[in-house]
Design a protein around this motif. Structure first.
Motif, PDB file in Angstrom:
ATOM      1  N   PHE A 149      32.788  -9.947 -10.580  1.00  0.00           N
ATOM      2  CA  PHE A 149      31.884  -9.472 -11.433  1.00  0.00           C
ATOM      3  C   PHE A 149      31.460  -8.086 -11.616  1.00  0.00           C
ATOM      4  O   PHE A 149      31.653  -7.294 -13.223  1.00  0.00           O
ATOM      5  CB  PHE A 149      30.459  -9.370 -11.115  1.00  0.00           C
ATOM      6  CG  PHE A 149      29.045  -9.527 -11.702  1.00  0.00           C
ATOM      7  CD1 PHE A 149      29.328 -10.231 -12.798  1.00  0.00           C
ATOM      8  CD2 PHE A 149      28.047  -8.298 -11.437  1.00  0.00           C
ATOM      9  CE1 PHE A 149      27.799  -9.797 -13.532  1.00  0.00           C
ATOM     10  CE2 PHE A 149      27.506  -7.886 -12.124  1.00  0.00           C
ATOM     11  CZ  PHE A 149      27.119  -8.806 -13.468  1.00  0.00           C
ATOM     12  N   LEU A 150      32.091  -6.939 -11.147  1.00  0.00           N
ATOM     13  CA  LEU A 150      31.862  -5.925 -11.117  1.00  0.00           C
ATOM     14  C   LEU A 150      32.550  -5.261 -11.890  1.00  0.00           C
ATOM     15  O   LEU A 150      33.053  -3.910 -12.901  1.00  0.00           O
ATOM     16  CB  LEU A 150      31.958  -4.732  -9.416  1.00  0.00           C
ATOM     17  CG  LEU A 150      30.713  -4.952  -8.799  1.00  0.00           C
ATOM     18  CD1 LEU A 150      30.520  -4.335  -7.559  1.00  0.00           C
ATOM     19  CD2 LEU A 150      29.177  -4.455  -9.430  1.00  0.00           C
ATOM     20  N   GLN A 151      34.692  -5.938 -11.603  1.00  0.00           N
ATOM     21  CA  GLN A 151      35.544  -5.367 -12.915  1.00  0.00           C
ATOM     22  C   GLN A 151      35.255  -5.996 -13.752  1.00  0.00           C
ATOM     23  O   GLN A 151      35.328  -4.607 -14.652  1.00  0.00           O
ATOM     24  CB  GLN A 151      36.509  -6.361 -12.072  1.00  0.00           C
ATOM     25  CG  GLN A 151      37.122  -5.943 -11.128  1.00  0.00           C
ATOM     26  CD  GLN A 151      38.074  -6.377 -10.323  1.00  0.00           C
ATOM     27  OE1 GLN A 151      38.708  -7.222 -10.942  1.00  0.00           O
ATOM     28  NE2 GLN A 151      38.932  -6.061  -9.030  1.00  0.00           N
ATOM     29  N   PHE A 152      34.012  -6.855 -13.788  1.00  0.00           N
ATOM     30  CA  PHE A 152      33.904  -7.900 -15.784  1.00  0.00           C
ATOM     31  C   PHE A 152      33.329  -6.838 -16.548  1.00  0.00           C
ATOM     32  O   PHE A 152      33.700  -6.054 -17.627  1.00  0.00           O
ATOM     33  CB  PHE A 152      33.562  -8.877 -15.188  1.00  0.00           C
ATOM     34  CG  PHE A 152      32.974  -9.885 -16.637  1.00  0.00           C
ATOM     35  CD1 PHE A 152      33.087  -9.767 -17.136  1.00  0.00           C
ATOM     36  CD2 PHE A 152      31.261  -9.339 -16.436  1.00  0.00           C
ATOM     37  CE1 PHE A 152      32.372 -10.467 -19.177  1.00  0.00           C
ATOM     38  CE2 PHE A 152      30.286  -9.533 -17.657  1.00  0.00           C
ATOM     39  CZ  PHE A 152      31.168 -10.605 -18.868  1.00  0.00           C
ATOM     40  N   LEU A 157      31.727  -2.805 -20.377  1.00  0.00           N
ATOM     41  CA  LEU A 157      30.894  -1.096 -20.402  1.00  0.00           C
ATOM     42  C   LEU A 157      32.100  -0.582 -21.450  1.00  0.00           C
ATOM     43  O   LEU A 157      31.800   0.583 -22.434  1.00  0.00           O
ATOM     44  CB  LEU A 157      30.590  -0.642 -19.676  1.00  0.00           C
ATOM     45  CG  LEU A 157      29.108  -0.908 -18.920  1.00  0.00           C
ATOM     46  CD1 LEU A 157      29.168  -0.153 -17.557  1.00  0.00           C
ATOM     47  CD2 LEU A 157      28.378  -1.286 -19.353  1.00  0.00           C
ATOM     48  N   LEU A 158      33.380  -0.498 -20.862  1.00  0.00           N
ATOM     49  CA  LEU A 158      34.542  -0.074 -21.846  1.00  0.00           C
ATOM     50  C   LEU A 158      34.777  -0.073 -23.038  1.00  0.00           C
ATOM     51  O   LEU A 158      34.654   0.294 -23.520  1.00  0.00           O
ATOM     52  CB  LEU A 158      36.024   0.339 -20.221  1.00  0.00           C
ATOM     53  CG  LEU A 158      36.941   0.666 -21.364  1.00  0.00           C
ATOM     54  CD1 LEU A 158      37.080   2.475 -20.515  1.00  0.00           C
ATOM     55  CD2 LEU A 158      37.824   0.527 -19.713  1.00  0.00           C
ATOM     56  N   GLN A 172      23.722  -8.322 -14.370  1.00  0.00           N
ATOM     57  CA  GLN A 172      23.057  -8.812 -13.362  1.00  0.00           C
ATOM     58  C   GLN A 172      23.043  -7.706 -12.245  1.00  0.00           C
ATOM     59  O   GLN A 172      24.329  -7.013 -12.132  1.00  0.00           O
ATOM     60  CB  GLN A 172      23.368 -10.502 -13.288  1.00  0.00           C
ATOM     61  CG  GLN A 172      22.777 -10.400 -12.044  1.00  0.00           C
ATOM     62  CD  GLN A 172      21.047 -11.026 -12.249  1.00  0.00           C
ATOM     63  OE1 GLN A 172      20.252 -10.397 -11.217  1.00  0.00           O
ATOM     64  NE2 GLN A 172      20.937 -12.354 -11.758  1.00  0.00           N
ATOM     65  N   ASN A 173      22.476  -7.611 -11.219  1.00  0.00           N
ATOM     66  CA  ASN A 173      22.848  -7.110  -9.451  1.00  0.00           C
ATOM     67  C   ASN A 173      23.454  -7.971  -8.801  1.00  0.00           C
ATOM     68  O   ASN A 173      23.580  -9.511  -8.140  1.00  0.00           O
ATOM     69  CB  ASN A 173      21.662  -7.152  -8.662  1.00  0.00           C
ATOM     70  CG  ASN A 173      21.550  -6.450  -7.972  1.00  0.00           C
ATOM     71  OD1 ASN A 173      22.246  -6.326  -7.399  1.00  0.00           O
ATOM     72  ND2 ASN A 173      20.589  -5.746  -6.994  1.00  0.00           N
TER      73      ASN A 173
END
Length: 314
Positions: A149-152, A157-158, A172-173
């Motif tokens: 999820f953090l990779q997504f 954002l990039l 989402q957290n």
């Protein structure tokens, strides 16, 4: 024959049919057989609660949170008086600030049943107006899912950093990733205990049998939204499917929803659970205008944010 050949009246050049009106006489409403014992429970269910017979008639009780008492009483006691008058019962409600059962008593069994049913409908109606306090969900916070999820998030954002409104606070957290089954309004510690006990009974009755002692492996892939107009989208969801292609997860979710709906603790959002994991939600935004400057939220916005940040997952 009057129906086939009614009297005709000419009014202003138009022909009208004169229908015969038959008056029906009714028995005195005050008669004791207003609620007939032979017809008990025909119109309203009474299988899920107990009606006790007393020396003066019949009695039953209903356990509701004290927060709902004022809605049963009504303005200056009007709602309670109307209930008692229309069902011919006496309704005892604990004083404000005190917990306890509402006791309904009356000479006719059906009157007591009717009063209880109406109180339950009133409480359900007002409960729906309250903001939800808890939700029932499957956790998706395993380390592997959080990492993906953090990779997504980084990739979005990039690639979309110049798009209006796309910024880090609407994601989402990772620790709170979950599949929502339904929302609940639990207004007392007693109701929290009821929900926990109900969940435990579901585990024993059908959940363990469906799972059969093995973990359910799911695949989280793809994004979708629940809106006909993409321009009005506020929430993005991740699609979730069982790796083995079975419908076991959906079956568990639907049966859990039905049990909690039946208890009156869960609010009905959909006829069927749509398994989804929220990944982006504009409700999380700390910058409502997307200007890059944090705004001071209003009291209503703060309340919504707290609801999002402080959910209790059963």
């Amino acid at each position: 024959m009057e129906v086939l050949r009614p009297t005709l009246i000419n009014i202003g050049g138009r022909i009208y049919r004169k229908n015969t009106i038959r008056e029906v006489s009714y028995q005195n409403e005050e008669e004791d057989d207003f609620y007939r014992e032979s017809e008990q429970c025909i119109d309203e269910p009474c299988d899920d609660f107990t009606i006790r017979e007393t020396e003066k008639g019949f009695q039953c009780s209903i356990d509701l949170p004290s927060q709902l008492f004022k809605y049963i009483i009504g303005k200056k006691g009007e709602t309670k008086r109307n209930l008692e008058s229309e069902t011919r019962t006496s309704i005892s409600i604990p004083r404000p600030g005190l917990e306890g059962e509402i006791v309904i008593a009356g000479q006719n069994r059906n009157g007591v049943i009717s009063a209880r049913t109406r109180i339950e409908l009133l409480s359900e109606s007002f409960r729906k107006r309250q903001p939800f306090t808890h939700f029932l969900s499957f956790a998706l916070n395993q380390p592997e899912i959080q990492e993906r999820f953090l990779q997504f998030k980084e990739e979005v954002l990039l690639k979309c950093c110049k798009d209006r409104g796309v910024e880090s606070t609407i994601f989402q957290n990772p620790a709170k990733l979950h599949l929502t089954i339904g929302t609940l309004v639990l207004l007392s510690e007693n109701e929290v205990t009821q929900a926990s006990q109900l969940l435990q009974s579901c585990k024993e009755e059908f959940l363990d049998k469906i799972v059969a002692g093995k973990p359910l492996q799911v695949k989280v892939s793809g994004i979708e939204y629940m809106n006909d107009d993409p321009a009005m989208v506020d929430v993005l969801y991740a699609k979730v499917q069982m790796k083995d292609g079975s419908g076991r997860l959906q079956l568990i979710a639907d049966r859990l929803m039905q049990r909690f709906l039946g208890s009156g603790l869960m609010l009905r959002d959909w006829d069927k659970v749509k398994l989804h994991a929220t990944v982006m939600n504009t409700l999380f935004r700390r910058d409502p205008l997307g200007t890059g400057v944090e705004a001071t939220p209003s009291s209503s916005e703060t309340k919504q944010q707290l609801l999002c940040d402080q959910q209790c997952v059963i």
